[in-house]
Design a protein around this motif. Structure first.
Motif, short mmCIF file in Angstrom:
data_model
loop_
_atom_site.label_atom_id
_atom_site.label_comp_id
_atom_site.label_asym_id
_atom_site.label_seq_id
_atom_site.Cartn_x
_atom_site.Cartn_y
_atom_site.Cartn_z
N PRO A 36 0.81 -1.23 0.00
CA PRO A 36 0.00 0.00 0.00
C PRO A 36 0.84 1.28 0.00
CG PRO A 36 -0.85 -1.58 1.59
CD PRO A 36 0.48 -2.11 1.13
N TYR A 37 2.00 1.23 0.65
CA TYR A 37 2.92 2.37 0.66
C TYR A 37 3.41 2.67 -0.75
CZ TYR A 37 7.37 4.85 1.30
OH TYR A 37 8.43 5.73 1.20
N VAL A 38 3.79 1.62 -1.48
CA VAL A 38 4.26 1.79 -2.86
C VAL A 38 3.13 2.32 -3.74
CG1 VAL A 38 5.11 0.56 -4.90
CG2 VAL A 38 6.06 0.04 -2.64
N LYS A 39 1.93 1.80 -3.53
CA LYS A 39 0.77 2.27 -4.30
C LYS A 39 0.56 3.77 -4.09
CE LYS A 39 -4.22 1.68 -4.84
NZ LYS A 39 -5.47 1.15 -4.26
N GLN A 40 0.63 4.19 -2.85
CA GLN A 40 0.42 5.60 -2.52
C GLN A 40 1.58 6.46 -3.00
OE1 GLN A 40 0.32 6.64 1.74
NE2 GLN A 40 -1.60 7.71 1.31
N LYS A 41 2.80 5.95 -2.87
CA LYS A 41 4.00 6.69 -3.26
C LYS A 41 3.98 7.08 -4.73
CE LYS A 41 9.04 6.06 -3.51
NZ LYS A 41 10.17 5.13 -3.17
N PHE A 42 3.53 6.16 -5.59
CA PHE A 42 3.52 6.43 -7.03
C PHE A 42 2.12 6.76 -7.55
CE2 PHE A 42 7.27 3.60 -6.51
CZ PHE A 42 8.25 4.48 -6.98
N ALA A 43 1.15 6.95 -6.63
CA ALA A 43 -0.22 7.33 -6.99
C ALA A 43 -0.82 6.37 -8.02
CB ALA A 43 -0.26 8.77 -7.51
N GLY A 160 3.19 1.55 11.68
CA GLY A 160 2.38 2.31 12.62
C GLY A 160 3.21 3.26 13.46
N LEU A 161 4.45 2.88 13.74
CA LEU A 161 5.37 3.72 14.52
C LEU A 161 6.09 4.75 13.66
CD1 LEU A 161 6.96 0.99 16.84
CD2 LEU A 161 5.23 2.71 17.46
N LYS A 162 5.80 4.75 12.35
CA LYS A 162 6.38 5.71 11.41
C LYS A 162 7.90 5.56 11.28
CE LYS A 162 2.21 7.36 11.15
NZ LYS A 162 1.33 6.95 10.04
N ILE A 163 8.38 4.31 11.37
CA ILE A 163 9.80 4.04 11.17
C ILE A 163 10.13 4.18 9.69
CG2 ILE A 163 11.64 2.31 11.38
CD1 ILE A 163 10.62 3.42 14.04
N SER A 164 11.29 4.73 9.38
CA SER A 164 11.70 4.93 8.00
C SER A 164 11.74 3.61 7.23
CB SER A 164 13.09 5.57 7.96
OG SER A 164 13.68 5.45 6.69
N PRO A 165 11.10 3.55 6.06
CA PRO A 165 11.16 2.32 5.26
C PRO A 165 12.59 1.90 4.93
CG PRO A 165 9.48 3.78 4.40
CD PRO A 165 10.23 4.56 5.44
N ALA A 166 13.45 2.89 4.64
CA ALA A 166 14.84 2.58 4.29
C ALA A 166 15.55 1.89 5.45
CB ALA A 166 15.57 3.86 3.89
N LEU A 167 15.36 2.40 6.67
CA LEU A 167 16.01 1.81 7.84
C LEU A 167 15.46 0.42 8.11
CD1 LEU A 167 17.89 2.20 10.27
CD2 LEU A 167 15.96 3.20 11.51
N HIS A 168 14.16 0.27 8.03
CA HIS A 168 13.51 -1.02 8.26
C HIS A 168 14.02 -2.07 7.28
CE1 HIS A 168 9.63 -3.50 7.46
NE2 HIS A 168 10.47 -4.18 8.18
N ILE A 169 14.01 -1.75 6.00
CA ILE A 169 14.36 -2.72 4.98
C ILE A 169 15.84 -3.07 5.02
CG2 ILE A 169 14.56 -3.00 2.47
CD1 ILE A 169 11.87 -1.52 2.29
N ALA A 170 16.69 -2.10 5.32
CA ALA A 170 18.12 -2.38 5.46
C ALA A 170 18.37 -3.39 6.58
CB ALA A 170 18.90 -1.09 5.73
N GLY A 171 17.64 -3.22 7.68
CA GLY A 171 17.79 -4.14 8.81
C GLY A 171 17.33 -5.55 8.44
N VAL A 172 16.23 -5.65 7.70
CA VAL A 172 15.72 -6.95 7.28
C VAL A 172 16.71 -7.65 6.36
CG1 VAL A 172 13.93 -8.11 5.92
CG2 VAL A 172 13.29 -6.37 7.58
#
Length: 385
Positions: A36-43, A160-172
């Motif tokens: 859903p984030y990607v959908k919203q990001k690129f409209a 929900g905690l508004k953590i940066s996607p970049a930080l989250h994905i790098a950690g994963v």
């Protein structure tokens, strides 16, 4: 009923290959929650999102016929480890890149990694079962689902905690790379079985028995693909859940799928593959209708959970049966079934998106209930091994 779980988690090679399955699921669970984030990001509208989501299964389907060649050239063990590592790196692209074409390319790279890793790790499972005389296919797929559940729940909470996607994905990505490094010595201890020249190593055209499995797998794959790609969107756009619950539809689906698979290695021998597949299709159909007819946060989560339980043993039964089709090279039956049945993942997201755009997402997802009933009918007549 849980004795096989004790065997699984105390058997080092089973546990190592299970960690690989869980890591693939963990990557996937994180990704689907960010859709859903990607959908919203690129409209994007639903049709455009459906076409974007084609990138992963399209690349996977195109490269899947090569998986047997790669396995026989480099070995199932090395292909499993390096495939997982490549997926972890490619995973960092789709959410973070600034342009839509880059997101599509990143999904394509993930799809290539899935094609090779999927066949290789399932071939490792069948080898462990044959060499050690244990049943671990269903539990291994349960590990994939457990990883997907944890990944989706984690991504939902961090969203929900508004953590940066970049930080989250790098950690994963770093976490999954670490799993690949730790599991490598044990996975490499699995005996690489020798094949004669007559056994071959090529993609094979499916025979009548394999075609029956492919037909069922098409239905289960479309169901799984719909749940993976559209539950988060459904939770946000139809149910209107807040950010903390967007990923919980898929998380509950994955939880019940994992639970079904963890008991599957006991359930399937007791009741038989056909009965389990028939009951699963009916349960999935009921779950989809609950989610569609009662579009509220907790009823939708419950409905998606029922779908997970229904579809849970589909892949373990079909993967195991395809890998054991008489007269086919090691991995060839599985690779052949995957090449055809992945059309479900290929067509599913686009079809759901197009129907949703023309009518509604609820109606589009409701159509999948019919496919669940079809797989239930076909399963009662299929030849399984």
């Amino acid at each position: 009923m849980t004795t096989h779980l004790k065997t699984y988690f105390t058997h080092s090679r089973s546990l190592a290959i299970g960690a690989i399955f869980a890591s693939v699921g963990f990557l996937f669970g994180n990704w689907v929650t960010w859709i859903p984030y990607v959908k919203q990001k690129f409209a994007l509208d639903d049709a455009e999102l459906g076409l974007l989501l084609l990138s992963l299964p399209f690349a996977s389907t195109l490269t899947n016929p090569l998986s047997t060649v790669i396995i026989n050239r480099f070995g199932m063990r090395a292909t499993t480890i390096w495939g997982l590592a490549a997926m972890a790196v490619a995973y960092s692209l789709p959410v973070n890149v600034p342009y839509l074409w880059m997101t599509s390319a990143g999904l394509g790279l993930m799809g290539i990694g899935i094609a090779f890793t999927n066949v290789a790790m399932n071939t490792c499972v069948t080898s462990i079962e044959r060499q050690d005389g244990i049943y671990i296919m269903s539990t291994s797929h349960g590990m994939f689902s457990a990883g997907g559940m944890l990944g989706s729940a984690l991504a939902s909470v961090l969203m929900g905690l508004k953590i940066s996607p970049a930080l989250h994905i790098a950690g994963v990505s770093v976490f999954v790379l670490s799993v690949a490094i730790i599991a490598r010595p044990i996975v490499m201890s699995i005996h690489e079985e020798k094949r004669t020249n007559e056994e071959g190593a090529k993609f094979a055209w499916p025979n009548r028995v394999l075609m029956g499995m492919i037909a069922i797998s098409l239905c289960t794959n479309i169901t799984e693909g719909t749940m993976s790609d559209w539950t988060a969107v459904y939770m946000r756009d139809v149910v209107k859940s807040n950010d903390f619950f967007i990923g919980w539809g898929f998380a509950c689906y994955a939880l019940f799928m994992a639970s079904g698979r963890f008991i599957g290695d006991s359930l399937i021998p007791r009741y038989g593959s056909r009965k389990v597949l028939v009951a699963g299709g009916m349960l999935a159909a009921v779950g989809i209708m609950i989610a569609v007819l009662l579009p509220h946060t907790f009823t939708a989560i419950l409905g998606f959970g029922m779908v997970g339980a229904g579809v849970s043993c589909g892949a373990p039964i079909l993967y195991g049966s395809a890998a054991r089709v008489p007269g086919m090279a090691k991995g060839a039956g599985l690779a052949t079934m995957n090449t055809f049945s992945l059309a479900g993942f290929l067509a599913g997201p686009a079809i759901i998106g197009l129907v949703s755009n023309a009518l509604s997402l609820s109606f589009a997802i409701g159509l999948v209930a019919i496919l669940a009933l079809i797989w239930s009918f076909l399963s009662s007549r299929a030849n399984l091994y």
